[in-house]
Design an enzyme around this catalytic site. Structure first.
Site, mmCIF file in Angstrom:
data_model
loop_
_atom_site.group_PDB
_atom_site.id
_atom_site.type_symbol
_atom_site.label_atom_id
_atom_site.label_comp_id
_atom_site.label_asym_id
_atom_site.label_seq_id
_atom_site.Cartn_x
_atom_site.Cartn_y
_atom_site.Cartn_z
ATOM 1 N N CYS A 162 -18.866 83.556 -53.306
ATOM 2 C CA CYS A 162 -19.418 83.542 -54.671
ATOM 3 C C CYS A 162 -20.839 84.113 -54.657
ATOM 4 C CB CYS A 162 -19.430 82.109 -55.177
ATOM 5 S SG CYS A 162 -20.257 81.892 -56.758
ATOM 6 N N SER A 190 -23.423 82.819 -55.783
ATOM 7 C CA SER A 190 -24.416 81.805 -55.419
ATOM 8 C C SER A 190 -24.560 81.678 -53.904
ATOM 9 C CB SER A 190 -24.042 80.446 -56.002
ATOM 10 O OG SER A 190 -23.884 80.566 -57.380
ATOM 11 N N HIS A 237 -26.867 84.255 -53.029
ATOM 12 C CA HIS A 237 -28.254 83.945 -53.383
ATOM 13 C C HIS A 237 -28.945 83.201 -52.242
ATOM 14 C CE1 HIS A 237 -27.115 84.201 -57.922
ATOM 15 N NE2 HIS A 237 -27.225 85.383 -57.355
ATOM 16 N N HIS A 247 -18.386 77.252 -51.445
ATOM 17 C CA HIS A 247 -18.130 76.131 -52.355
ATOM 18 C C HIS A 247 -16.922 76.385 -53.244
ATOM 19 C CE1 HIS A 247 -20.660 79.039 -54.379
ATOM 20 N NE2 HIS A 247 -20.092 78.653 -55.507
ATOM 21 N N CYS A 272 -14.731 77.610 -58.535
ATOM 22 C CA CYS A 272 -16.027 78.033 -59.093
ATOM 23 C C CYS A 272 -15.867 79.109 -60.161
ATOM 24 C CB CYS A 272 -16.990 78.500 -58.001
ATOM 25 S SG CYS A 272 -18.565 79.009 -58.707
#
Ligand code: COD
Ligand code: ZN
Ligand code: ZN
Length: 376
Positions: A47, A49, A52, A68, A175
């Protein structure tokens, strides 16, 4: 031989510091404590994130095991766990649902007080970690950590799903899909016959498009600076697509032109930029339009805008995990997928073996993947 109650040694992708590749090492995963569940991961998506963390724009504690968005099977449970049992197929929940806190009890709330989103600590509720490498503590990520063969989750952060669900196909429900689809159906509550504009057509934006379509929107305008995203967006429900780079005027004016000056009923920002958040707001009807911010902008950013954008009646709101109640809604979405109410295949652009995690991140950096799923 049962592994229950024992430390498990297994492979995990550990990030020691930002801007470095993952190293796949053998870690130790402690048995679950009371109200915890140890899960063998079967498939996990990459993902934005997670990226990031790699780029350093998301502040976390290192070393860390990110990931996640996954599907796994329960290996063992700690004392007092009743929601799952060994052998159950599950989805880890990056946003927990304890069911007891004020947001959990509010029908409109979903940001459970037990979340590790707002202030990311990377630890279990008792302030310790179940992961270690050569005796050194390794942190978890947003209540999940799925870039590992085994993870330990609190029972608030795991939900049982249909055992027949194919792991590599349904993991985006952990997600991207829920975040986007929920933003349309739950946060915006898109109405049949309405018009929508979706800014950003990545995995999450395409899921917003699917949510708008499922809610019965009659017009869905897809907006992206990469025209390669348009064919799939149209396949999934966008009625037209526009590239802001093709116009001299601001994209919000283009959207007004396309809607006889009225603007759309609902707009969604699914990029994570402050300029497009304002453009999305200005693209919805000045009186009854609703604009939903799904993307997370870089931490230090701020927005300046004319209050007149809101004075005339617009609604501007945010959406985390699509406004969904994770533990309740994730299994429902899996069942709806199994009943063919929506598709997920188009979101999964690549499937790679877990060992090729760094290649998976490269695909994301080059803008080549929608979702890359790693299988164990
Ligand atoms: N104008 C139009 N389109 C743009 C622009 C622009 N200025 N800049 C980029 N884009 C397009 C890109 O071409 C791309 O197609 C799309 O925007 C972004 O897509 P991806 O594939 O990079 O990202 P997604 O769809 O996987 O995720 C985007 C988010 C913004 C949703 C994500 O990064 C994020 O902020 N997630 C947090 C939201 C959340 O609740 N997460 C839950 C746990 S992670
Ligand atoms: Zn709660
Ligand atoms: Zn995510």
């Amino acid at each position: 031989m049962s592994t229950a109650g024992k430390v498990i040694k297994c492979k995990a992708a550990v990030l020691w510091e930002p801007k470095k590749p993952f190293s796949i090492v053998e870690i130790e995963v402690a048995p679950p404590k009371a109200h915890e569940v140890r899960v063998k991961i079967l498939a996990t998506g990459i993902c934005g994130s997670d990226d990031h963390i790699v780029s350093g724009s998301l502040k976390v504690n290192f070393p860390i095991i990110p990931g996640h968005e996954a599907v796994g099977v329960v290996e063992s449970i700690g004392e007092g766990v009743t929601c799952v049992k060994p052998g159950d197929k599950v989805i880890p929940l990056c946003l927990p649902q304890c069911g007891k806190c004020i947001p959990c009890k509010n029908p409109e709330g979903n940001l459970c007080k037990k979340n590790d989103f707002v202030e990311i600590k990377g630890l279990m509720y008792d302030g310790t970690s179940r992961f270690s490498y050569k005796g050194k503590l390794v942190h978890s990520f947003i209540s999940s950590s799925t870039f590992t063969e085994y993870t330990v989750l609190h029972e608030d952060s795991v939900t049982k799903i249909d055992p027949a669900a194919p792991p590599e196909k349904v993991c985006p429900i952990g997600c991207a899909f829920s975040t986007g689809y929920g933003a349309a159906i739950k946060s915006a509550k898109v109405k049949p016959g309405s018009s929508c504009a979706v800014f950003g057509l990545g995995g999450v934006g395409l899921s917003v498009v699917m949510g708008c379509k499922a809610a019965g929107a009659s017009r869905i305008i897809g907006i992206d600076i990469n025209k390669d995203k348009f064919p799939l967006a149209k396949e999934l429900g966008a009625t037209e697509c526009v590239n802001p780079l093709d116009f001299k005027k601001p994209i919000n004016e283009v959207v007004l032109d396309m809607t006889d000056g009225e603007g759309v009923d609902y707009s969604f920002e699914v990029i994570g930029r402050t300029d497009t958040m304002i453009a999305a707001l200005a693209s919805c009807n000045l009186n009854y339009g609703t604009s939903v911010v799904v993307g997370v902008a870089p931490s230090a950013s701020e927005i300046t805008f004319s209050p007149s954008l809101l004075f005339t009646g617009r609604t501007w709101k945010g959406s985390v995990f699509g406004g969904l109640k994770s533990k309740d809604d994730v299994p429902k979405l899996v069942s709806e997928f199994m009943a063919k109410k929506f598709v997920l295949d188009p979101l999964i652009s690549h499937v790679l073996p877990f060992d090729q995690i760094n290649e998976g991140f490269e695909l994301l950096h080059k803008g080549k993947s929608i979702r890359c799923v790693l299988v164990f």
